[in-house]
Design a protein around this motif. Structure first.
Motif, mmCIF file in Angstrom:
data_model
loop_
_atom_site.group_PDB
_atom_site.id
_atom_site.type_symbol
_atom_site.label_atom_id
_atom_site.label_comp_id
_atom_site.label_asym_id
_atom_site.label_seq_id
_atom_site.Cartn_x
_atom_site.Cartn_y
_atom_site.Cartn_z
ATOM 1 N N GLY A 55 0.809 -1.214 0.000
ATOM 2 C CA GLY A 55 0.000 0.000 0.000
ATOM 3 C C GLY A 55 0.842 1.265 0.000
ATOM 4 N N VAL A 56 2.137 1.137 -0.351
ATOM 5 C CA VAL A 56 2.983 2.339 -0.389
ATOM 6 C C VAL A 56 2.623 3.161 -1.626
ATOM 7 N N ARG A 57 2.386 4.477 -1.421
ATOM 8 C CA ARG A 57 2.010 5.317 -2.567
ATOM 9 C C ARG A 57 3.189 6.106 -3.112
ATOM 10 N N SER A 58 4.105 6.463 -2.207
ATOM 11 C CA SER A 58 5.244 7.231 -2.713
ATOM 12 C C SER A 58 6.510 6.946 -1.919
ATOM 13 N N ILE A 59 7.637 7.089 -2.607
ATOM 14 C CA ILE A 59 8.951 6.974 -1.943
ATOM 15 C C ILE A 59 9.722 8.245 -2.282
ATOM 16 N N ASP A 60 10.163 8.932 -1.238
ATOM 17 C CA ASP A 60 11.035 10.084 -1.457
ATOM 18 C C ASP A 60 12.380 9.730 -0.840
ATOM 19 N N ALA A 61 13.369 9.453 -1.688
ATOM 20 C CA ALA A 61 14.660 8.964 -1.182
ATOM 21 C C ALA A 61 15.675 10.098 -1.085
ATOM 22 N N THR A 62 16.376 10.161 0.024
ATOM 23 C CA THR A 62 17.447 11.139 0.205
ATOM 24 C C THR A 62 18.738 10.371 0.427
ATOM 25 N N LEU A 63 19.738 10.652 -0.405
ATOM 26 C CA LEU A 63 20.970 9.877 -0.338
ATOM 27 C C LEU A 63 22.166 10.800 -0.118
ATOM 28 N N TYR A 64 23.048 10.406 0.783
ATOM 29 C CA TYR A 64 24.279 11.156 1.022
ATOM 30 C C TYR A 64 25.447 10.278 0.608
ATOM 31 N N GLU A 65 26.328 10.847 -0.216
ATOM 32 C CA GLU A 65 27.525 10.094 -0.628
ATOM 33 C C GLU A 65 28.625 11.108 -0.920
ATOM 34 N N ILE A 66 29.731 10.948 -0.226
ATOM 35 C CA ILE A 66 30.809 11.944 -0.308
ATOM 36 C C ILE A 66 31.704 11.739 -1.528
#
Ligand SMILES: C[S@@+](CC[C@H](N)C(=O)[O-])C[C@H]1O[C@@H](n2cnc3c(N)ncnc32)[C@H](O)[C@@H]1O
Length: 494
Positions: free
Chosen positions: A66-77
């Protein structure tokens, strides 16, 4: 560009703590989440090529929830892996589109520790920290010195920790909304070492542990990078009430192998009165039996009147007083290289280490009066079968008035003096038994044995130890023989 194009030298990899998660392990980690919220705000700190985000997206798209949205935040140096990361996220976007899940993402090519410490401390004007309800992490691991920028940044938030990975987890925890979930794979070292105590307190006061998974092989999980670390995976939820029970699972780490799962009362994982907040991980039947045996013992080192300390001679500080061979005016200096089965072999002239130390006003405070001491190694090699290796220093064999114990070993004493003979031999048998070794492995994933660990053990009472000591005619017994002798006495005194 593929991951292979971004291959780094060992040094570059170590500096970045860059060890990427293999897809089967990433999938397994993603399977550990409880149901996902309808709108997933996902954090992937130290994202590498994006394997962990990809695994979460795959799980959601396959099973929907039932997931409607994914907002992904990624940190990579690391800028050199950015393009691969971008490609992974584009794949995620396509998968989500096909599954009817809205997908957005942001990649921050910055230092997660410095940026988020500043934002959490309120140092960056107008930039409130983001919050997340799902986080997945395989954080970089590398020691951070007490005056490093990372350490100072974390300290500004009250986080005192000596490794990058615990710094990452401490920050991720702070960025989770109440009820937010975290699945992380990390070295197991934080579960006991004394230096990780503040971290454990922080972790256990803000995160509810729901599940722990341990790999039985050190090589597992990061095999491709041949990192020899014992790793664990944990699933935790932001909140202040530890569950009454939790699941501990284990697998060998080989692909497709069986996973053994057992439910334990939480009080067996973190003992309610343990000020050190050790996290015990019982994973095999041997461990469970060892726990039962150790729980049945009523004495502590303190109640036996015995103390364990780290060897007092720090050799590089007393360099001028060290001698390769014994000579007039010196006394024996003992290193782990002098361990020889159950006793010490001294002097050992063929060894690279010095055998003696001058006995004078400068060195005397670091020496102990000769006597019967029990010694244990502080560091064992990975190849050694046992974590706990104990041997006896017998003044009958090494004649001297004073002795020096070097800093790589721990010694058991009574107010700075030797132990009574039979008590020492009894302790020798007990500490060399399989039961203690197995128990020890429940809370220690590495090869280091701290004096704190030895103080935390329960012990048989003095009479039982002395009886064991009296029965032991020779120290060179086989493991089986030691185990039988210890079991017989523990049983008889129950
Ligand atoms: C152990 S790797 C894991 C990568 C990826 N999450 C995975 O599981 O495959 C840790 C990653 O953190 C990155 N990293 C190291 N220090 C960082 C920092 N201070 N801020 C952001 N990323 C960092 C490294 O470049 C590396 O890609």
């Amino acid at each position: 560009m593929t991951v292979a194009d971004t291959v780094k030298t060992r040094e570059e990899q170590a500096e970045l703590g860059q060890f990427l998660t293999a897809a089967p392990v990433a999938d397994f980690m993603a399977s550990m989440f409880a149901p996902f919220p309808e709108r997933v705000r996902l954090l992937d700190a130290g994202a590498g090529a994006g394997a962990l985000t990809a695994a979460v997206v795959k799980r959601i798209c396959n099973d929907s929830y039932g997931v409607r949205s994914i907002d992904a935040t990624l940190y990579e140096i690391d800028p050199s892996i950015r393009e691969t990361l971008l490609e992974t996220l584009q794949d995620c976007q396509r998968a989500c589109e096909a599954a009817g899940v809205e997908f957005t993402f942001t990649i921050h090519n910055i230092d997660f520790i410095r940026e988020l410490s500043a934002r959490l401390a309120g140092d960056l004007f107008g930039a409130a920290p983001p919050t997340f309800n799902v986080a997945i992490a395989n954080p970089p691991y590398r020691k951070i010195n007490s005056d490093s920028p990372e350490r100072r940044a974390l300290r500004s938030l009250g986080v005192e920790t000596s490794n990058l990975y615990t710094g990452f987890i401490a920050l991720i925890q702070r960025l989770l909304a109440p009820g937010g979930q975290l699945v992380g794979i990390t070295p197991r070292s934080f579960c006991n070492g004394p230096y990780f105590r503040p971290f454990r307190e922080d972790f256990l006061s803000q995160l509810e542990l729901r599940r722990l998974h341990v790999f039985e092989s050190r090589k597992a999980a990061f095999r491709a990078d041949s990192v020899l670390q014992e790793n664990i995976i944990f699933h935790a939820v932001k909140g202040r009430h530890q569950p009454r029970e939790m699941t501990v699972s284990s697998s060998s780490g080989e692909q497709g192998d069986d996973i053994t799962e057992t439910v334990f009362p939480f009080a067996e994982i973190v003992h309610p009165h343990d000020a050190e907040r050790f996290i015990h991980i019982p994973s095999t039947t041997g461990h469970a039996t060892a726990k039962e045996t150790m729980d049945g013992l009523s004495a502590s080192l303190a109640s036996l009147g015995v103390t364990v300390s780290t060897g007092r001679v720090v050799d590089f500080r007393l360099k001028d007083s060290l001698r390769k061979e014994p000579e007039i005016g010196t006394v024996p200096l003992l290193y782990p290289c002098h361990f020889n089965g159950g006793t010490v072999h001294w002097p050992k002239l063929e060894a690279r280490k010095p055998n003696a130390i001058l006995d004078n006003a400068e060195t005397r405070p670091w020496l102990v009066p000769s006597g019967m001491y029990l010694l244990t190694k502080r560091f064992t090699s990975k190849e050694e079968r046992r974590r706990l290796v104990a041997c006896l220093f017998d003044p009958e064999q090494v004649k001297a008035e004073w002795v020096g114990f070097e800093n790589h070993l721990n010694y058991f004493h009574v107010n700075g003096r030797g132990l009574e003979r039979h008590l020492a031999i009894g302790l020798y048998a007990f500490l060399n038994s399989t039961v203690v070794d197995q128990y020890f492995r429940r809370f220690s994933g590495h090869t280091q044995v701290n004096a704190t660990d030895l103080r935390a053990l329960t012990y048989p009472d003095g009479d039982t130890l002395r009886a064991m000591g009296r029965e032991m005619r020779t120290l060179g017994l086989l493991q089986d023989e030691i185990d039988q002798l210890v079991a017989k006495h523990l049983h008889a005194h129950r």
